[in-house]
Design a protein around this motif. Sequence first.
Motif, PDB file in Angstrom:
ATOM      1  N   VAL A 169      -1.274 -28.737 -22.169  1.00 48.34           N
ATOM      2  CA  VAL A 169      -2.075 -27.768 -22.936  1.00 48.34           C
ATOM      3  C   VAL A 169      -1.953 -26.378 -22.325  1.00 48.34           C
ATOM      4  CG1 VAL A 169      -4.422 -27.096 -23.574  1.00 48.34           C
ATOM      5  CG2 VAL A 169      -3.696 -29.475 -23.818  1.00 48.34           C
ATOM      6  N   THR A 170      -1.993 -26.307 -21.002  1.00 52.38           N
ATOM      7  CA  THR A 170      -1.873 -25.022 -20.302  1.00 52.38           C
ATOM      8  C   THR A 170      -0.535 -24.366 -20.601  1.00 52.38           C
ATOM      9  OG1 THR A 170      -3.337 -25.769 -18.523  1.00 52.38           O
ATOM     10  CG2 THR A 170      -1.928 -23.879 -18.062  1.00 52.38           C
ATOM     11  N   VAL A 171       0.531 -25.145 -20.532  1.00 52.73           N
ATOM     12  CA  VAL A 171       1.871 -24.619 -20.826  1.00 52.73           C
ATOM     13  C   VAL A 171       1.945 -24.146 -22.272  1.00 52.73           C
ATOM     14  CG1 VAL A 171       4.305 -25.239 -21.092  1.00 52.73           C
ATOM     15  CG2 VAL A 171       3.049 -25.953 -19.051  1.00 52.73           C
ATOM     16  N   TYR A 172       1.381 -24.943 -23.185  1.00 48.90           N
ATOM     17  CA  TYR A 172       1.393 -24.568 -24.600  1.00 48.90           C
ATOM     18  C   TYR A 172       0.674 -23.242 -24.836  1.00 48.90           C
ATOM     19  CZ  TYR A 172       0.131 -24.480 -29.517  1.00 48.90           C
ATOM     20  OH  TYR A 172      -0.068 -24.074 -30.814  1.00 48.90           O
ATOM     21  N   LEU A 173      -0.501 -23.097 -24.231  1.00 47.72           N
ATOM     22  CA  LEU A 173      -1.268 -21.858 -24.392  1.00 47.72           C
ATOM     23  C   LEU A 173      -0.517 -20.674 -23.782  1.00 47.72           C
ATOM     24  CD1 LEU A 173      -4.935 -23.011 -23.658  1.00 47.72           C
ATOM     25  CD2 LEU A 173      -3.853 -22.628 -25.883  1.00 47.72           C
TER      26      LEU A 173
ATOM     27  N   THR B 197      -5.613  -2.991 -37.837  1.00 39.67           N
ATOM     28  CA  THR B 197      -4.524  -3.196 -36.896  1.00 39.67           C
ATOM     29  C   THR B 197      -5.130  -3.167 -35.503  1.00 39.67           C
ATOM     30  OG1 THR B 197      -2.850  -2.191 -38.326  1.00 39.67           O
ATOM     31  CG2 THR B 197      -2.389  -2.245 -35.966  1.00 39.67           C
ATOM     32  N   ILE B 198      -4.984  -4.261 -34.785  1.00 39.90           N
ATOM     33  CA  ILE B 198      -5.554  -4.355 -33.445  1.00 39.90           C
ATOM     34  C   ILE B 198      -4.535  -3.823 -32.442  1.00 39.90           C
ATOM     35  CG2 ILE B 198      -6.657  -5.847 -31.747  1.00 39.90           C
ATOM     36  CD1 ILE B 198      -8.076  -5.726 -34.492  1.00 39.90           C
ATOM     37  N   VAL B 199      -4.978  -2.917 -31.575  1.00 43.47           N
ATOM     38  CA  VAL B 199      -4.098  -2.293 -30.589  1.00 43.47           C
ATOM     39  C   VAL B 199      -4.577  -2.639 -29.182  1.00 43.47           C
ATOM     40  CG1 VAL B 199      -3.238  -0.120 -29.639  1.00 43.47           C
ATOM     41  CG2 VAL B 199      -3.489  -0.380 -32.123  1.00 43.47           C
ATOM     42  N   SER B 200      -3.687  -3.214 -28.410  1.00 40.69           N
ATOM     43  CA  SER B 200      -3.962  -3.486 -27.003  1.00 40.69           C
ATOM     44  C   SER B 200      -2.632  -3.750 -26.315  1.00 40.69           C
ATOM     45  CB  SER B 200      -4.907  -4.680 -26.843  1.00 40.69           C
ATOM     46  OG  SER B 200      -5.332  -4.793 -25.488  1.00 40.69           O
ATOM     47  N   ASP B 201      -2.678  -4.202 -25.071  1.00 44.80           N
ATOM     48  CA  ASP B 201      -1.453  -4.549 -24.359  1.00 44.80           C
ATOM     49  C   ASP B 201      -0.891  -5.857 -24.900  1.00 44.80           C
ATOM     50  OD1 ASP B 201      -0.887  -2.759 -21.737  1.00 44.80           O
ATOM     51  OD2 ASP B 201      -3.002  -2.736 -22.289  1.00 44.80           O
ATOM     52  N   PRO B 202       0.416  -6.041 -24.839  1.00 45.28           N
ATOM     53  CA  PRO B 202       1.052  -7.206 -25.452  1.00 45.28           C
ATOM     54  C   PRO B 202       0.434  -8.550 -25.085  1.00 45.28           C
ATOM     55  CG  PRO B 202       2.728  -5.635 -24.791  1.00 45.28           C
ATOM     56  CD  PRO B 202       1.419  -5.094 -24.281  1.00 45.28           C
ATOM     57  N   LEU B 203       0.171  -8.780 -23.807  1.00 48.56           N
ATOM     58  CA  LEU B 203      -0.336 -10.082 -23.384  1.00 48.56           C
ATOM     59  C   LEU B 203      -1.800 -10.305 -23.772  1.00 48.56           C
ATOM     60  CD1 LEU B 203       1.378 -10.317 -19.884  1.00 48.56           C
ATOM     61  CD2 LEU B 203       1.943 -11.641 -21.938  1.00 48.56           C
ATOM     62  N   HIS B 204      -2.456  -9.282 -24.246  1.00 55.00           N
ATOM     63  CA  HIS B 204      -3.851  -9.364 -24.686  1.00 55.00           C
ATOM     64  C   HIS B 204      -3.948  -9.725 -26.170  1.00 55.00           C
ATOM     65  CE1 HIS B 204      -8.014  -7.116 -24.763  1.00 55.00           C
ATOM     66  NE2 HIS B 204      -8.162  -8.432 -24.718  1.00 55.00           N
ATOM     67  N   MET B 205      -2.839  -9.614 -26.892  1.00 52.97           N
ATOM     68  CA  MET B 205      -2.891  -9.653 -28.355  1.00 52.97           C
ATOM     69  C   MET B 205      -3.260 -11.014 -28.927  1.00 52.97           C
ATOM     70  SD  MET B 205      -2.534  -6.548 -29.130  1.00 52.97           S
ATOM     71  CE  MET B 205      -2.805  -6.955 -30.850  1.00 52.97           C
ATOM     72  N   LYS B 206      -2.752 -12.086 -28.366  1.00 54.42           N
ATOM     73  CA  LYS B 206      -3.026 -13.417 -28.925  1.00 54.42           C
ATOM     74  C   LYS B 206      -4.515 -13.695 -28.977  1.00 54.42           C
ATOM     75  CE  LYS B 206      -2.128 -17.592 -30.383  1.00 54.42           C
ATOM     76  NZ  LYS B 206      -1.503 -17.859 -31.695  1.00 54.42           N
ATOM     77  N   ARG B 207      -5.186 -13.501 -27.850  1.00 55.46           N
ATOM     78  CA  ARG B 207      -6.631 -13.757 -27.800  1.00 55.46           C
ATOM     79  C   ARG B 207      -7.384 -12.818 -28.720  1.00 55.46           C
ATOM     80  NH1 ARG B 207     -10.899 -12.183 -23.925  1.00 55.46           N
ATOM     81  NH2 ARG B 207      -9.322 -11.017 -22.748  1.00 55.46           N
ATOM     82  N   ALA B 208      -6.981 -11.541 -28.731  1.00 53.37           N
ATOM     83  CA  ALA B 208      -7.671 -10.555 -29.561  1.00 53.37           C
ATOM     84  C   ALA B 208      -7.570 -10.904 -31.040  1.00 53.37           C
ATOM     85  CB  ALA B 208      -7.092  -9.169 -29.305  1.00 53.37           C
ATOM     86  N   ILE B 209      -6.405 -11.294 -31.492  1.00 48.68           N
ATOM     87  CA  ILE B 209      -6.216 -11.620 -32.904  1.00 48.68           C
ATOM     88  C   ILE B 209      -6.977 -12.881 -33.286  1.00 48.68           C
ATOM     89  CG2 ILE B 209      -4.515 -12.391 -34.614  1.00 48.68           C
ATOM     90  CD1 ILE B 209      -4.493  -9.394 -34.218  1.00 48.68           C
TER      91      ILE B 209
ATOM     92  N   ALA C  85      -8.116 -19.809 -22.876  1.00 52.16           N
ATOM     93  CA  ALA C  85      -8.520 -21.218 -22.816  1.00 52.16           C
ATOM     94  C   ALA C  85     -10.041 -21.337 -22.861  1.00 52.16           C
ATOM     95  CB  ALA C  85      -7.964 -21.858 -21.548  1.00 52.16           C
ATOM     96  N   GLY C  86     -10.733 -20.466 -22.115  1.00 52.52           N
ATOM     97  CA  GLY C  86     -12.192 -20.485 -22.108  1.00 52.52           C
ATOM     98  C   GLY C  86     -12.776 -20.195 -23.478  1.00 52.52           C
ATOM     99  N   TYR C  87     -12.164 -19.257 -24.175  1.00 55.39           N
ATOM    100  CA  TYR C  87     -12.647 -18.917 -25.519  1.00 55.39           C
ATOM    101  C   TYR C  87     -12.471 -20.105 -26.458  1.00 55.39           C
ATOM    102  CZ  TYR C  87     -12.991 -16.823 -30.120  1.00 55.39           C
ATOM    103  OH  TYR C  87     -13.342 -16.562 -31.431  1.00 55.39           O
ATOM    104  N   LEU C  88     -11.301 -20.739 -26.428  1.00 55.33           N
ATOM    105  CA  LEU C  88     -11.044 -21.877 -27.323  1.00 55.33           C
ATOM    106  C   LEU C  88     -11.980 -23.045 -27.034  1.00 55.33           C
ATOM    107  CD1 LEU C  88      -7.131 -21.878 -27.413  1.00 55.33           C
ATOM    108  CD2 LEU C  88      -8.693 -20.963 -29.136  1.00 55.33           C
TER     109      LEU C  88
END
Length: 198
Positions: free
Chosen positions: A20-24, A139-151, A189-192
């Motif tokens: 699960v960690t790898v998938y996320l 349109t959500i703007v943030s740093d690339p690695l932040h985008m998945k959680r933000a969306i 992971a915590g959010y999910l």
Amino acid sequence: MSKKTWIKAVVVLIVLLLSVTVYLGISIWTFSWNNQLVKADAAVVLGAAAWNDEPSPVLRERINHAIWLYENGYINKIIFTGGKGTGDKYAESEVAREYALKNGVSRGDILIETKSTITEENLRYAHEIASEYGLKTFTIVSDPLHMKRAIVIANNMGMEAYSSPTQTSAYQTLGSKVPFFLRELIYYAGYLISQPFR
């Protein structure tokens, strides 16, 4: 339960957690450059640190990207988010607004919220302000690695949201990317995990 069965169950659980960690992690990484350049009512710029009355390098690049979207007709308005840090004189969103004004964005096209301290609050308060002005697509703007959680958070709030990460992130080196990535992995992971209980 026998000792052998117990050990087998623990091994299965560890393998499951690692999978699960790898998938996320892969999900966060592959989504990070998903740049959806579509016409939207407003950009929501997620908050980052401000240094007195100047944006930090991270916040500056987020603002610059929102300005680029604005100048190129992808958005009509910009919503800056972020409250005051401990001991700060100005909210992150206030600093962002002044920077945008100095760089050609019309005051009438800027909205701000000054209460948020975390990503979920950034989006919630921005959505509340947007509703007052009849803005419906974002349109959500943030740093690339932040985008998945933000969306994911934005979609769960009922926002019609599109991803547009900064193209010049301040997180360029491996030494800066890895801690940011690990933090996002933990937060996502915590959010999910907490989502069913909200």
